[in-house]
Write a protein that holds these residues in place. Structure first.
Motif: not given
Length: 267
Positions: A58-63, A70-74, A93-99
């Motif tokens: 479960r790497a991330g999410r698109l909204e 928006r992109l979330s980086n899990f 760059t979307v940093a680690p943990g950025r929601l």
């Protein structure tokens, strides 16, 4: 109406080579969510599957938002890159943990570090918000532009070049092919590396995402009916005034001089 269109990773043959079939599309409207990642046994799996073993389950999410996404980086260790496919190397760059990091690009490639190099998928955001009746006192519901074209984009240059013969001579029934369009635009700095396949890619995007041509009328394009799709694009663009004579100033001079477009098209 969808906010974003996700081009799923293309199907592959058993030997790992791309098999030439058109990749699947995932349409998301405002408020819709879609997870991406490798997935795992026993679960339903993410909407966007990246099968590389180096990608998290479960790497991330698109909204999808109103007219952007928006992109979330899990991941807790790896940053994800979102490239602007219309830009000259532009990316965020979307940093680690950025929601819920907002992405401003219309053409994007999401790139994740993977065991076999990188894993990626494309996201298109064809809708745009512009100043309109919303700014007037007492305005009602928002007006949605049915043909949200960005005149600074490369796909718009392709559309102008496609319409150019009809704009200059309405009786001219001949339309340029993808190779001719690439040659016509190549003197522009933003189009020096424009290829025939890239032109076809932009034509597909215009037909299916921007002008939303009848899919039934364009079935079988891969069997030699690309001319019908180009003719439909030109007819719709000219009929609704999406491309006009003043847009010809965006093209390079017919003498072949290297001139920047009047409105500064992005790469």
């Amino acid at each position: 109406m969808e906010t974003i269109i996700v081009q799923l990773p293309g199907p592959s043959r058993a030997d790992g080579e791309y098999d030439g079939r058109r990749p699947g599309l995932l349409h998301l409207g405002p408020g819709d969510l879609a997870d991406f990642g490798r997935g795992g046994p026993g679960d339903a799996g993410p909407a966007v599957v990246l099968s590389d073993p180096g990608v998290s389950r479960r790497a991330g999410r698109l909204e999808a938002a109103e007219d952007y996404w928006r992109l979330s980086n899990f991941s807790q260790t790896a940053g994800y890159v979102v490239e602007n496919l219309e830009g000259a190397g532009e990316y965020i760059t979307v940093a680690p943990g950025r929601l819920a990091a907002p992405v401003p690009f219309e053409f994007s490639r999401v790139v994740l570090p993977a065991l076999n190099g990188t894993a990626d998928f494309k996201v298109f955001a064809p809708q745009h918000a512009y100043l309109d009746e919303r700014s007037a006192p007492g305005a009602g519901d928002q007006t949605v532009n049915p043909f949200a074209l960005d005149p600074t984009s490369k796909y718009f240059l392709v559309l102008v070049a496609l319409c150019e013969p009809r704009l200059r001579a309405p009786s001219d029934t001949a339309l340029p092919g993808a190779g001719e369009i690439a040659e016509r635009l190549r003197p522009l700095d933003s189009c020096r590396d424009l290829s025939r396949s890239a032109v076809n890619y932009h034509i597909d995007y215009l037909a299916f995402a921007k002008l939303r041509l009848d899919h039934g009328d364009t079935e079988g394009e891969q069997n030699g009916r690309t001319g019908a799709k180009r003719a439909q694009l030109v007819a719709a663009a000219l009929r609704f005034g999406l491309v006009r004579e003043e847009h010809l100033a965006l093209l390079p001079s017919r003498a072949g001089a290297n001139r920047r477009p009047a409105q500064g098209a992005r790469a």
